[in-house]
Structures are given as C-alpha cells and as structure tokens.
Scaffold this active site. Structure first.
Site: not given
Length: 568
Positions: A294, A410, A327
């Site tokens: 992402h 992230s 992910d």
C-alpha cells in the site's frame, strides 16, 4: 572673664583702709609670706547699704570710690583681720586669659566675685575681686607617694562648673579662704568628661553604632541573597559532563538505532491520482528494498518512486514486484554504492514481552525511532479492501506491538535487541474507527501496531525478486464469509455457481465437504473465515496441515497438503 556683669547681692568689706593711712605691719619677728605679683586692676564694692555710684558699660571694670571718715572699728594692735589694720593685702596673681584650642570660642563668665580678706601676709597688696562668683572649694590633697601634678585652675566655662583645662590654657584661681600652703589651683575633671557631654556623646555613639549595624546588616543580607541566587560573585559557569565518544551498548535502544538506521530509507511515491510516504529497508547490496504494497500502490504503473537514505542522499527507484494478499512489495535503486543490508531475524523465535524497536518516517519525519515490546503473536489481521471486490485485501498472521507506529511507518522494520528484523510494520488500530484494524489510519498511535512476521516477508520477497510474483498456499474451498457461528464454514457454491470444494483439490482429497465447519488448524482455534485464511497463508505451499471440523454435530480430523495459487 572681664566682660561679665555683676549679678546678685554684692559682698561687703569687713574693714577698709583709710585714705592716706599707712599700712601696718605685724610683729618684727614675723616674716611675711611670698607676695604675689601686682594685679593690673582691682574692683571694689561700696560700703554697706550704699549702691555703687556708677555702672560701667558692659565689658569694662568699675572702680568703686573709697569712703572718707574714721574706720568702722578700732585698730587691732595685733593687726588681726578683720578688725586689724587694713593692709597690706596679699596681691593676687595676674589675670590670665584662656587661649581657646584650635579657635574654639570661649563663652562669657558669670559676674565677678567681691574682694575678700586674705589670711596671707598683711604687708601684701590688696587682692582684687574675682571675675565671677565662685564658691570655695577645698584644694585636693594628693596621696602620699604620688607624683606631683601640675596645678590646674577651675572655672565656669562652656562645659559647666568644674571643667578641667590644660595647664597652657588655664589661669590661676585664687581662694582667699583656702588653707595656707595648699596649691592655688584645683584639679577638675578632664575636658569633655562632664556628665551632660558624656551622656550626649554616649547617646550619639550608640545611635551611630546602631545605624552602622543596620546598614551593614542590609548590605550583608543583600550580598548574601545575591550570592545564594547566583552562586557567587564571579561569572556563573554551570557544570557539564565531558564529551564522550558516543558508544552505546549494542542491546540498548541507542545501540540498536545506530546499527539499523543506515539501512532504513524513506519512500516518496507520486502518481496520477495520489501520492504517499512510507518506509523501507535494504535487503541486499544490489539495491533491493522491501516495503508495503500500500506504500507503492499510488504510483501505479507509471508513477515515480524516490528513495531517501538516512544520510540524506536520494535516488530514484523502480518497482520489482508486489502482492496485495500479503501487502508486500520490492523496489530497487540503481547507481548507489555502499548499501548496508539489514540482517533478518526469525519471527518464530519471538516471545510475547520481548523488547522491540520500530524505525520509520511517521508523517514524513524520517529516521524516527520508537521502542516497545511484543504484545501478542499470530493476530489474524485483514487490511485493505478499498476496491470492493476483495482483490486488495491482505491477510496477515501479525505480530502485535505497543511500539508507537503512525502513518508513514508502514514498510519500516521492527527489530529485536540484536538489530535483526523480525517484522514489517504494516497496520495500526485507528482510534476513530470501530470497524477493526485499518491500514494507514490517520489517527495517532494508541499502542496497537501490527507487523508482518519476517518469516513470511522473507519468502514473499524472495519470490518477488526472483519471479516478480508471489504464490499463496490454498486448500481448494470456497468459504461462506457471512457465517456468524464459531469457525469457518465451507460454502454451498463456488465462483460462477461452481462447487464450493475444488475438484481434485487438497480439501477434496482430504474428504472435506460443503457445509463442514473448520474449527482448528494445527491445534490453533479458528473463529471465522478470515482467521482460516490468515492461518493458511502463514504457511508455504506444500506444507501438511491437520484440520479439525464438525459435520452434523460430529467432530472430525483430516490431514491435507497445501496447494499453490498465484498472487496479485
């Protein structure tokens, strides 16, 4: 003094010599006493009941007139005063004027004393009256053996009666009634020791001392307060530790950060529709960098990815491969030398409570270090789903940590005390959402962060680098995601109204049927369809799994070998 005016009643003569009458002498065998020098002037008084004829102006002496006629008393053949012959009187010493010390003014004296008969030799000259009334004082008798003191005269001056003057500034005070043979002067108290002056001076000295004490106390208090506040009267120099070489214990947070930071990078991604910021870390010297899917998703197929190293250098990066189900994504930088790969740990060895350190760029604040512990293991986490078809949903058997993780962290590494990567920071629990964990939530950290275990990340990264795609382990069934009971229920129908159990698939070979409810995977309880997917994807294709299920109220155990499917 000579300018005093007579005050009070005037003394009267006991006898007075007649005009032109010779003076009488005593017996021939009597030697007269030593005569005093002649006086410069004498004052006389009028006879009894007779007022003086004239009053001299102030400052001048009055010469009284002598009465005429026979004497008041018969002559005394022995010439014994006051009935004997009138003279001669013993002359008084000359009047000496005091010389004021250092120009000090001398106040005027009182009225002169009347002349009095003298017990000295009658052959002596008459004694003039004194300049001021003075009561007779007996002459002090010095103690035997004491040294003779110089004669001092007493007078009524500015210091009051009995003031003692120095010999050089006093005059002789004659006492006609004093004992013969005694000094003609009397010693008085030293100058400046009168009771009045002593009291005044003592009071003034006490007031001065008190004032000086108060001033000194005030100054001392002020200086003391200043010294207490500033630490002294010199320039303030605060103590400080000496400079060290910056070495820290390798297992400390500072030691871990110093070892890991050179391998962590910040990614800036921009595309046609959106942009974002994330974190990654170096996998090898060839320039491969692991991050979240992402993070790079906004770039699409034609966007730009820029990598910034901890030293501040930047480089362009290209996408190597990505997988939305895990992910994870891999990018690569070219033309950069001296890269330091971050060593990988083993997430299977992690225990709850182990200390960890998270590194990233929360809200684009690069090289941010936070610390915490492992709060839990094998948390079934799903994230994504923005597309609505489920193709972007990730299923993660995650490590939970309370190390602060925020948007921008992230893709960054979660490292242990040896600075080895044990997870990839991926998701947080947003406080403003009640729907569960959301990837990239915009609220701050509440201590619920989740990381993809590095064992899973290593496998996926290797597949992405080697083939550009990642594989997923599968059991060959379609699950009923609307089932609300405990466990994962196999659906009645599959995609496009096909069977729910894939023909010749791992589940079909193990005897699993539609409607069965799977409750355990390798002894771990399963409460929903998402949890079953997370548990299956935590393994590699080809792994053998033992499952427990219920069918018609009965519990069954089956064993199967995981199949494989291509990721997206």
């Amino acid at each position: 003094m000579d300018d005093g005016k007579p005050t009070g009643p005037q003394a009267k003569w006991w006898s007075r010599p007649a005009e032109g009458r010779p003076s009488r002498s005593g017996p021939e065998n009597r030697k007269p006493e030593t005569q005093a020098p002649e006086t410069q002037a004498s004052e006389t008084q009028a006879p009894e009941n007779q007022e003086p004829e004239t009053q001299a102006p102030e400052g001048r002496e009055v010469q009284p007139s002598l009465p005429s006629g026979p004497p008041l008393h018969e002559p005394d053949e022995y010439s014994t005063p006051p009935y004997g012959g009138p003279g001669p009187w013993a002359p008084a010493p000359p009047v000496q004027r005091p010389t004021p010390a250092h120009g000090t003014p001398v106040p005027p004296q009182a009225a002169p004393l009347p002349p009095q008969p003298s017990p000295v030799d009658p052959q002596a000259a008459p004694v003039p009256p004194q300049s001021s009334p003075q009561p007779p004082h007996p002459a002090p008798v010095p103690p035997q053996g004491a040294p003779e003191q110089p004669p001092y005269a007493t007078t009524h001056g500015a210091g009051g009666p009995g003031e003692q003057r120095s010999p050089s500034s006093q005059w002789v005070q004659y006492d006609p009634w004093g004992a013969p043979g005694q000094p003609l002067t009397q010693a008085g108290p030293p100058a400046g020791t009168e009771p009045g002056n002593r009291k005044n001076r003592r009071g003034g000295a006490f007031a001065g001392a008190l004032l000086l004490t108060l001033v000194a106390s005030g100054i001392g208090g002020g200086v003391g307060a200043y010294i207490e506040r500033t630490g002294g009267l010199t320039t303030v120099e605060l103590p400080q530790a000496s400079h060290d070489n910056g070495d820290r214990a390798p297992e400390s947070v500072a030691g871990i950060a110093a070892s890991a930071l050179p391998s962590v990078v910040t990614l800036h991604v921009s595309g046609t529709a959106e942009s974002g910021t994330g974190t990654g870390f170096v996998l090898d010297a060839r320039g491969h960098i692991l991050t979240n899917n992402h993070v790079v998703a906004p770039a699409g197929s034609s966007g730009d990815i820029t990598v910034t190293f901890s030293s501040g250098e930047t480089a362009a990066a290209e996408l190597v491969g990505k997988d939305s189900g895990y992910d994870l994504a891999v990018v690569r930088v070219k033309g950069v030398s001296g890269l330091k790969p971050l060593p990988l740990g083993n997430s299977d060895n992690v225990q709850v409570g182990d200390p960890v350190v998270a590194i990233g760029a929360p809200f684009d604040l690069s090289n941010t270090v936070t610390s915490g512990i492992i709060s839990a293991k094998q948390r079934p986490i799903t994230a994504g789903g923005e597309k609505g078809d489920g193709s972007d949903i990730s299923y993660v058997d995650a490590l939970q940590t309370d190390a602060p993780i925020n948007p921008g962290n992230s893709g960054g590494p979660l490292v242990d005390t040896q600075a080895h990567v044990i997870g990839i920071n991926s998701a947080i629990r947003a406080a403003d959402s009640g729907k569960g964990t959301e990837r990239g939530g915009q609220s701050g950290s509440i201590g619920l962060g989740f990381a993809i275990p590095i064992n899973q990340g290593k496998r996926v990264a290797e597949e992405l680098i080697n083939t550009g795609r990642a594989t997923h382990p599968v059991i060959g069934v379609t699950l009923d995601m609307k089932y609300t009971g405990d466990g994962a229920k196999v659906g009645e129908k599959g995609p496009e109204d096909g069977p729910a159990v894939t023909k010749d698939g791992p589940a079909a070979k193990a005897g699993i049927r539609s409607g069965d409810v799977i409750t355990e995977v390798r002894g771990q309880r399963v409460h929903s369809g998402e949890e079953l997917i997370v548990k299956i994807r935590a393994h590699r294709p080809g792994d053998r799994l033992e499952l427990r299920l219920t069918r018609g109220g009965k519990e069954l155990s089956v064993t199967l070998t995981l199949g494989t499917a291509s990721g997206t």
